[in-house]
Scaffold this motif. Structure first.
Motif, short mmCIF file in Angstrom:
data_model
loop_
_atom_site.label_atom_id
_atom_site.label_comp_id
_atom_site.label_asym_id
_atom_site.label_seq_id
_atom_site.Cartn_x
_atom_site.Cartn_y
_atom_site.Cartn_z
N LYS A 45 -9.91 -8.62 62.83
CA LYS A 45 -11.50 -8.45 63.16
C LYS A 45 -11.88 -9.48 61.55
CE LYS A 45 -14.70 -4.75 61.79
NZ LYS A 45 -14.46 -3.28 61.35
N ALA A 46 -11.03 -9.41 60.77
CA ALA A 46 -11.75 -10.36 59.44
C ALA A 46 -11.63 -11.87 59.61
CB ALA A 46 -10.82 -10.18 58.25
N SER A 47 -10.38 -11.94 60.48
CA SER A 47 -10.31 -13.48 60.87
C SER A 47 -11.42 -14.15 62.09
CB SER A 47 -8.94 -13.79 61.43
OG SER A 47 -8.54 -13.44 60.48
N SER A 48 -12.17 -12.82 62.66
CA SER A 48 -13.22 -13.04 63.35
C SER A 48 -13.99 -14.60 63.67
CB SER A 48 -13.25 -12.15 64.61
OG SER A 48 -14.05 -11.54 63.65
N THR A 49 -14.46 -14.00 62.19
CA THR A 49 -15.79 -14.60 61.20
C THR A 49 -15.29 -16.83 61.76
OG1 THR A 49 -14.39 -14.88 59.39
CG2 THR A 49 -16.50 -13.26 59.72
N ILE A 50 -14.15 -16.95 62.18
CA ILE A 50 -13.59 -18.16 61.66
C ILE A 50 -14.57 -18.86 62.94
CG2 ILE A 50 -11.69 -20.26 63.02
CD1 ILE A 50 -9.93 -18.08 61.29
N LEU A 51 -15.01 -18.19 63.80
CA LEU A 51 -15.62 -18.48 64.84
C LEU A 51 -17.33 -18.03 65.00
CD1 LEU A 51 -12.90 -18.50 67.78
CD2 LEU A 51 -13.84 -20.32 66.48
N PRO A 52 -17.57 -18.35 65.64
CA PRO A 52 -18.72 -18.16 65.74
C PRO A 52 -19.35 -17.15 67.10
CG PRO A 52 -19.33 -20.92 65.82
CD PRO A 52 -17.89 -20.31 65.74
N GLU A 53 -18.53 -17.08 68.29
CA GLU A 53 -18.91 -15.88 68.51
C GLU A 53 -17.65 -14.94 68.79
OE1 GLU A 53 -16.82 -19.44 70.46
OE2 GLU A 53 -17.51 -18.74 69.28
N GLY A 54 -16.51 -14.89 67.63
CA GLY A 54 -15.81 -14.13 66.50
C GLY A 54 -14.79 -14.15 67.93
N PHE A 55 -14.07 -13.23 68.20
CA PHE A 55 -12.84 -12.68 68.76
C PHE A 55 -12.32 -11.26 68.84
CE2 PHE A 55 -10.47 -15.55 65.54
CZ PHE A 55 -9.27 -14.04 65.28
N GLU A 56 -10.69 -10.82 69.54
CA GLU A 56 -10.46 -9.78 69.05
C GLU A 56 -9.33 -9.78 69.96
OE1 GLU A 56 -13.55 -5.94 68.49
OE2 GLU A 56 -14.19 -7.63 71.03
N ILE A 57 -9.26 -8.97 69.65
CA ILE A 57 -6.74 -9.14 70.10
C ILE A 57 -6.75 -7.76 70.74
CG2 ILE A 57 -5.96 -10.61 68.64
CD1 ILE A 57 -4.72 -7.91 66.75
N ARG A 58 -5.89 -7.59 71.47
CA ARG A 58 -5.54 -6.40 72.46
C ARG A 58 -3.47 -5.92 71.90
NH1 ARG A 58 -7.15 -9.94 76.84
NH2 ARG A 58 -4.88 -9.99 77.88
N ILE A 59 -3.80 -5.14 71.94
CA ILE A 59 -2.19 -4.64 71.58
C ILE A 59 -1.67 -3.65 72.24
CG2 ILE A 59 -0.80 -3.42 69.46
CD1 ILE A 59 -2.73 -5.14 67.84
N GLY A 60 -0.45 -3.61 72.79
CA GLY A 60 0.54 -2.62 73.19
C GLY A 60 1.40 -1.73 72.98
N LEU A 61 1.77 -0.87 72.78
CA LEU A 61 3.03 -0.51 71.80
C LEU A 61 4.15 0.64 72.93
CD1 LEU A 61 2.55 1.27 67.77
CD2 LEU A 61 4.61 2.01 69.55
N HIS A 62 5.44 0.46 72.95
CA HIS A 62 5.81 1.09 73.27
C HIS A 62 7.30 1.01 72.12
CE1 HIS A 62 8.31 3.20 76.46
NE2 HIS A 62 8.42 2.58 76.92
N VAL A 63 8.48 2.22 72.93
CA VAL A 63 9.76 2.65 72.59
C VAL A 63 10.77 3.34 73.10
CG1 VAL A 63 10.64 4.43 69.90
CG2 VAL A 63 8.25 3.48 70.27
N GLY A 64 11.92 2.46 72.63
CA GLY A 64 12.73 2.52 73.77
C GLY A 64 13.85 1.49 73.25
N PRO A 65 15.34 2.11 74.09
CA PRO A 65 16.53 1.18 74.23
C PRO A 65 16.25 -0.25 74.64
CG PRO A 65 16.75 2.35 75.85
CD PRO A 65 14.92 2.88 75.29
#
Length: 417
Positions: free
Chosen positions: A323-343
């Motif tokens: 969110k803080a880095s999105s100011t680099i671009l005029p149009e901004g950007f966002e990230i998607r994240i996925g999380l899982h736990v296991g062997p």
């Protein structure tokens, strides 16, 4: 014109620079240093010889002209750089032969009282300084020859040749000068050898430290240590409880088309460098980046008691960084994240461009969670939710049909409790 050479604040004149650098084109490292040393000595020996020839002729031109003629033969060393530029073996043999033969003639003419036989000690030193230690057999032969000449001179050449007129004062002067010059040659040879050995050792230590830093930046320290201890061993670990986090910049492909290539690299470098700092802070292991995707794991290479919590903290902080880095671009950007736990199974594959990777259904599921996530959000699985539900805040997303997995209940990770 070769590069300038300075002695303190004094620059070597162009004509001297040309002579010192003669035949050094294409040489580097020890070879360059040895060749320059050879060129310098090839000028100093005739210069010294001419001064002694002048001394002999000044003292007694009639009685010492044979000695003056003999010492002037050291002028042959002016050919040394030309020979070395064409064949180093020929230069080695030429230099050793001229030095030994001319010195033997001088000792025969002036006797051991002149101390000139001491110069036999300096001949192997000059050979090492000018040619290094590569031809060890020839060097040993030269040492034996010079030692034999010294012993013979000490035992057999007790007085000057019968046709030479030389006073005791001159013999004493020559003896003292021989002590001084040979001592200086020996000291200089040892000093130069230790100087370059010390520089090489310090350079090697610096390079080793840099290579260690590079290795530890590519591999976890424990894995790097295992690889160094057993370079050909297979590193494969089965870990029962690892949290995997995948992050990806939303709509990156159309974004990268609109941006200049340098802007794309600067964007990724800025964001991923901040992610690296987060990984160090939360003590999770960065696995790799693939394009605009960033992957970390908690609980490897060594198991920990709270891998899911570390991964969740990492994921929430990654959203803030993006969110803080999105100011680099005029149009901004966002990230998607996925999380899982296991062997998982983790290890190092191959022997080139090594990196510590991780495989298994846990990795695949975490990657799917990232694909089905939304910009600015973290999507987690039931396994991750079960370990995190008491310490983090979630929003139910409900069941989704995940490709290759089927229906699975999912939640949005929104905040710390």
């Amino acid at each position: 014109m070769p590069s300038r050479i300075y002695l303190g604040n004094w620059r070597l004149p162009d004509w001297a620079l040309w002579y010192v650098s003669y035949g050094t084109a294409g040489l580097t490292g020890p070879e360059l240093r040895q060749r320059r040393t050879l060129n310098v000595i090839s000028a100093l020996i005739p210069l010294s010889g001419s001064s002694y020839a002048s001394l002999y002729l000044t003292v007694d031109a009639q009685g010492l002209w044979p000695a003056a003629l003999a010492v002037s033969l050291f002028g042959l060393f002016l050919l040394w750089p030309m020979i070395a530029a064409r064949n180093m073996l020929a230069a080695w043999i030429f230099g050793a032969s001229v030095a030994v033969i001319v010195q033997a003639i001088l000792v025969w003419l002036l006797g051991k009282g002149s101390g000139l036989h001491l110069y036999f000690l300096s001949i192997p030193v000059i050979a090492i300084v000018c040619f290094g230690t590569q031809r060890i057999g020839m060097l040993i032969g030269l040492v034996l020859l010079c030692a034999t000449a010294m012993v013979y001179s000490e035992m057999a050449l007790l007085a000057p040749a019968s046709f030479i007129r030389v006073g005791d004062g001159l013999l004493s002067f020559l003896q003292v000068s021989a002590f001084v010059v040979v001592t200086c040659f020996a000291t200089l040879g040892v000093y130069v050898g230790f100087l370059h050995a010390d520089k090489a050792e310090r350079s090697l230590e610096a390079e080793y430290a840099r290579s260690e830093d590079l290795l530890y930046s590519l591999l976890p320290r424990q894995i790097a240590t295992r690889l160094k201890a057993a370079p050909h061993a297979t590193i494969a670990d089965s870990l029962p409880n690892v949290a995997i986090v995948f992050a990806d910049i939303a709509n990156f492909t159309p974004l990268s088309i609109r941006l200049d290539p340098q802007e794309v690299v600067e964007l990724l470098n800025s964001v991923f460098t901040d992610f690296d700092a987060l990984a160090d802070r939360h003590k999770v292991e960065k696995i790799k980046t693939i394009g605009d995707a960033y992957m970390v794991a908690a609980g490897m290479p060594n198991s920990v008691g709270d891998p899911a919590h570390r991964a969740a903290d990492m994921a929430l902080d990654m959203l803030q960084v993006a969110k803080a880095s999105s100011t680099i671009l005029p149009e901004g950007f966002e990230i998607r994240i996925g999380l899982h736990v296991g062997p998982v199974v983790a290890g190092v594959i191959g022997n080139r461009k090594l990196f510590y990777d991780v495989w298994g259904e846990t990795v695949n599921t975490a990657s799917r969670m990232e694909s089905y996530s939304a910009p600015g959000r973290v999507l987690v699985t039931p396994a991750a939710h079960a370990q995190l539900s008491e310490d983090f805040v979630f929003e139910p997303r409900g069941e989704i049909d995940v490709k290759g997995i089927g229906l699975i209940e999912t939640w949005w990770l929104t905040a710390r409790a």
